[in-house]
Design a protein around this motif. Structure first.
Motif, PDB file in Angstrom:
ATOM      1  N   THR A  85       0.835  -1.197   0.000  1.00  0.00           N
ATOM      2  CA  THR A  85       0.000   0.000   0.000  1.00  0.00           C
ATOM      3  C   THR A  85       0.873   1.252   0.000  1.00  0.00           C
ATOM      4  O   THR A  85       1.768   1.381   0.835  1.00  0.00           O
ATOM      5  CB  THR A  85      -0.915   0.029   1.244  1.00  0.00           C
ATOM      6  N   THR A  87       1.865   4.779   0.984  1.00  0.00           N
ATOM      7  CA  THR A  87       1.569   5.623   2.142  1.00  0.00           C
ATOM      8  C   THR A  87       1.835   7.100   1.875  1.00  0.00           C
ATOM      9  O   THR A  87       1.200   7.961   2.474  1.00  0.00           O
ATOM     10  CB  THR A  87       2.392   5.177   3.363  1.00  0.00           C
ATOM     11  N   SER A  88       2.779   7.397   0.998  1.00  0.00           N
ATOM     12  CA  SER A  88       3.064   8.792   0.656  1.00  0.00           C
ATOM     13  C   SER A  88       3.872   8.858  -0.632  1.00  0.00           C
ATOM     14  O   SER A  88       4.508   7.872  -1.027  1.00  0.00           O
ATOM     15  CB  SER A  88       3.822   9.501   1.783  1.00  0.00           C
ATOM     16  N   THR A  97       3.987   0.436   2.372  1.00  0.00           N
ATOM     17  CA  THR A  97       4.086  -0.581   3.405  1.00  0.00           C
ATOM     18  C   THR A  97       3.742  -1.931   2.805  1.00  0.00           C
ATOM     19  O   THR A  97       3.102  -2.004   1.742  1.00  0.00           O
ATOM     20  CB  THR A  97       3.117  -0.300   4.586  1.00  0.00           C
TER      21      THR A  97
END
Length: 101
Positions: A85, A87-88, A97
């Protein structure tokens, strides 16, 4: 007559340059697999079931919240489904992550 030809060429060039700025960042499947192998390789080795080998079906989109399901295999052939996923996104860097599904 040349004045009329120059204007469409300039406008056409402008449209192409604006469209080129909308490129979406991605992380190649190979790079995601490399990160999964690095994360799970040492624990698999310590448990005597290494090395870890990973497979992702496609590249990861560089958009916060984007997900990708990959598979990590140990040396015995057991498969672990992993969800990656985002995250930024900071400039050209996409942070993500990894966790077991």
């Amino acid at each position: 007559m040349r004045k009329f030809l120059v204007l469409p060429v300039l406008i056409g060039g402008l449209v192409l340059s604006v469209a080129g700025c909308e490129v979406t960042k991605t992380v190649s499947a190979a790079k995601v697999e490399e990160q999964l192998d690095a994360k799970f390789g040492p624990p698999f080795d310590d448990a005597g079931i290494g090395p870890a080998t990973s497979e992702c079906p496609e590249s990861l989109k560089g958009e916060v919240g984007a997900t990708l399901e990959c598979t990590v295999r140990d040396a015995t052939g057991r498969e672990y489904r992993m969800i990656v996923t985002v995250t930024s996104v900071e400039g050209d860097q996409v942070n993500f992550t990894m966790k077991e599904a």
